[in-house]
Design a protein around this motif. Structure first.
Motif, PDB file in Angstrom:
ATOM      1  N   ILE A  25      50.959  -2.603  42.871  1.00 57.29           N
ATOM      2  CA  ILE A  25      51.266  -3.662  43.837  1.00 57.29           C
ATOM      3  C   ILE A  25      51.735  -4.891  43.076  1.00 57.29           C
ATOM      4  O   ILE A  25      51.604  -4.959  41.861  1.00 57.29           O
ATOM      5  N   SER A  26      52.232  -5.873  43.803  1.00 55.97           N
ATOM      6  CA  SER A  26      52.569  -7.166  43.232  1.00 55.97           C
ATOM      7  C   SER A  26      51.404  -8.114  43.511  1.00 55.97           C
ATOM      8  O   SER A  26      50.908  -8.167  44.636  1.00 55.97           O
ATOM      9  N   VAL A  27      50.958  -8.830  42.482  1.00 57.33           N
ATOM     10  CA  VAL A  27      49.814  -9.738  42.615  1.00 57.33           C
ATOM     11  C   VAL A  27      50.255 -11.150  42.252  1.00 57.33           C
ATOM     12  O   VAL A  27      50.859 -11.360  41.202  1.00 57.33           O
ATOM     13  N   ASP A  28      49.959 -12.100  43.114  1.00 58.25           N
ATOM     14  CA  ASP A  28      50.264 -13.506  42.846  1.00 58.25           C
ATOM     15  C   ASP A  28      49.324 -14.000  41.742  1.00 58.25           C
ATOM     16  O   ASP A  28      48.102 -13.909  41.886  1.00 58.25           O
ATOM     17  N   PRO A  29      49.859 -14.506  40.639  1.00 57.15           N
ATOM     18  CA  PRO A  29      49.004 -14.952  39.531  1.00 57.15           C
ATOM     19  C   PRO A  29      47.971 -16.014  39.914  1.00 57.15           C
ATOM     20  O   PRO A  29      46.930 -16.119  39.285  1.00 57.15           O
ATOM     21  N   THR A  30      48.242 -16.789  40.959  1.00 57.31           N
ATOM     22  CA  THR A  30      47.274 -17.824  41.347  1.00 57.31           C
ATOM     23  C   THR A  30      45.976 -17.235  41.880  1.00 57.31           C
ATOM     24  O   THR A  30      44.975 -17.950  41.960  1.00 57.31           O
ATOM     25  N   VAL A  31      45.977 -15.950  42.196  1.00 54.27           N
ATOM     26  CA  VAL A  31      44.754 -15.332  42.713  1.00 54.27           C
ATOM     27  C   VAL A  31      43.613 -15.435  41.695  1.00 54.27           C
ATOM     28  O   VAL A  31      42.455 -15.567  42.059  1.00 54.27           O
ATOM     29  N   MET A  32      43.941 -15.417  40.414  1.00 48.67           N
ATOM     30  CA  MET A  32      42.890 -15.536  39.389  1.00 48.67           C
ATOM     31  C   MET A  32      42.326 -16.945  39.332  1.00 48.67           C
ATOM     32  O   MET A  32      41.156 -17.127  39.039  1.00 48.67           O
ATOM     33  N   TRP A  33      43.159 -17.941  39.583  1.00 50.84           N
ATOM     34  CA  TRP A  33      42.658 -19.323  39.550  1.00 50.84           C
ATOM     35  C   TRP A  33      41.839 -19.607  40.808  1.00 50.84           C
ATOM     36  O   TRP A  33      40.874 -20.354  40.767  1.00 50.84           O
ATOM     37  N   ASP A  34      42.240 -19.016  41.929  1.00 51.62           N
ATOM     38  CA  ASP A  34      41.517 -19.208  43.182  1.00 51.62           C
ATOM     39  C   ASP A  34      40.207 -18.431  43.212  1.00 51.62           C
ATOM     40  O   ASP A  34      39.307 -18.755  43.987  1.00 51.62           O
ATOM     41  N   ASN A  35      40.121 -17.390  42.391  1.00 48.96           N
ATOM     42  CA  ASN A  35      38.949 -16.510  42.347  1.00 48.96           C
ATOM     43  C   ASN A  35      38.582 -16.297  40.881  1.00 48.96           C
ATOM     44  O   ASN A  35      38.934 -15.276  40.288  1.00 48.96           O
ATOM     45  N   PRO A  36      37.879 -17.264  40.279  1.00 50.29           N
ATOM     46  CA  PRO A  36      37.736 -17.299  38.822  1.00 50.29           C
ATOM     47  C   PRO A  36      36.707 -16.347  38.204  1.00 50.29           C
ATOM     48  O   PRO A  36      36.601 -16.293  36.985  1.00 50.29           O
ATOM     49  N   THR A  37      35.963 -15.591  39.020  1.00 51.32           N
ATOM     50  CA  THR A  37      35.005 -14.641  38.452  1.00 51.32           C
ATOM     51  C   THR A  37      35.444 -13.220  38.781  1.00 51.32           C
ATOM     52  O   THR A  37      36.246 -12.993  39.684  1.00 51.32           O
ATOM     53  N   VAL A  38      34.902 -12.246  38.064  1.00 47.21           N
ATOM     54  CA  VAL A  38      35.203 -10.844  38.348  1.00 47.21           C
ATOM     55  C   VAL A  38      34.813 -10.517  39.787  1.00 47.21           C
ATOM     56  O   VAL A  38      35.577  -9.881  40.521  1.00 47.21           O
ATOM     57  N   ASP A  39      33.622 -10.959  40.222  1.00 50.64           N
ATOM     58  CA  ASP A  39      33.178 -10.677  41.585  1.00 50.64           C
ATOM     59  C   ASP A  39      34.127 -11.269  42.624  1.00 50.64           C
ATOM     60  O   ASP A  39      34.534 -10.591  43.569  1.00 50.64           O
ATOM     61  N   ALA A  40      34.482 -12.539  42.467  1.00 51.97           N
ATOM     62  CA  ALA A  40      35.356 -13.192  43.435  1.00 51.97           C
ATOM     63  C   ALA A  40      36.747 -12.554  43.444  1.00 51.97           C
ATOM     64  O   ALA A  40      37.318 -12.319  44.518  1.00 51.97           O
ATOM     65  N   LEU A  41      37.269 -12.266  42.281  1.00 53.42           N
ATOM     66  CA  LEU A  41      38.598 -11.677  42.177  1.00 53.42           C
ATOM     67  C   LEU A  41      38.627 -10.280  42.790  1.00 53.42           C
ATOM     68  O   LEU A  41      39.537  -9.944  43.540  1.00 53.42           O
ATOM     69  N   SER A  42      37.621  -9.477  42.501  1.00 57.11           N
ATOM     70  CA  SER A  42      37.609  -8.113  43.039  1.00 57.11           C
ATOM     71  C   SER A  42      37.475  -8.123  44.563  1.00 57.11           C
ATOM     72  O   SER A  42      38.125  -7.336  45.251  1.00 57.11           O
ATOM     73  N   LYS A  43      36.679  -9.044  45.106  1.00 58.29           N
ATOM     74  CA  LYS A  43      36.552  -9.146  46.573  1.00 58.29           C
ATOM     75  C   LYS A  43      37.861  -9.588  47.205  1.00 58.29           C
ATOM     76  O   LYS A  43      38.295  -9.033  48.219  1.00 58.29           O
ATOM     77  N   ALA A  44      38.530 -10.564  46.603  1.00 63.27           N
ATOM     78  CA  ALA A  44      39.803 -11.051  47.135  1.00 63.27           C
ATOM     79  C   ALA A  44      40.859  -9.945  47.103  1.00 63.27           C
ATOM     80  O   ALA A  44      41.611  -9.764  48.071  1.00 63.27           O
ATOM     81  N   LEU A  45      40.916  -9.208  46.008  1.00 70.67           N
ATOM     82  CA  LEU A  45      41.887  -8.119  45.908  1.00 70.67           C
ATOM     83  C   LEU A  45      41.589  -7.012  46.900  1.00 70.67           C
ATOM     84  O   LEU A  45      42.505  -6.484  47.537  1.00 70.67           O
ATOM     85  N   ALA A  46      40.312  -6.661  47.056  1.00 66.90           N
ATOM     86  CA  ALA A  46      39.938  -5.620  48.012  1.00 66.90           C
ATOM     87  C   ALA A  46      40.322  -6.029  49.440  1.00 66.90           C
ATOM     88  O   ALA A  46      40.842  -5.199  50.204  1.00 66.90           O
ATOM     89  N   GLU A  47      40.087  -7.295  49.779  1.00 68.20           N
ATOM     90  CA  GLU A  47      40.468  -7.774  51.118  1.00 68.20           C
ATOM     91  C   GLU A  47      41.974  -7.726  51.310  1.00 68.20           C
ATOM     92  O   GLU A  47      42.465  -7.322  52.360  1.00 68.20           O
TER      93      GLU A  47
END
Length: 90
Positions: A62-84
């Protein structure tokens, strides 16, 4: 075969993959990575973030917006955001 070709990844499976990815980049054991600690606390910078995003794009096909890592700075937050995001694309 990318994980997305099988079924939508869960937050848990993404967290495992991301933890392994972070551990590999840091050359640390997987169990040394706390999924609730901001990745920047491990000394990971914007170059690293772009590298992880590229690996995520390859892994999930997939294509992922790089800002997703700044908006979700932990592994837990990032994985939840990506799953959603992946679930909403189905």
């Amino acid at each position: 075969m990318p994980e997305s070709d099988l079924e939508t990844p869960t937050a848990e499976s993404l967290a495992r993959w991301l933890t392994d990815c972070v551990a590999t980049h840091l050359e640390r054991p997987v169990d040394a990575i706390d999924p609730t600690v901001p990745l920047s606390d491990y000394g990971l910078d914007s170059l690293y973030a772009l590298s992880v995003i590229a690996e995520l794009e390859d892994h999930l096909d997939i294509s992922v917006d790089p800002t997703v890592m700044w908006d979700n700075p932990t592994v837990d937050a990032l994985s939840k955001a990506l799953a959603e995001e992946l679930a909403s694309d189905d």
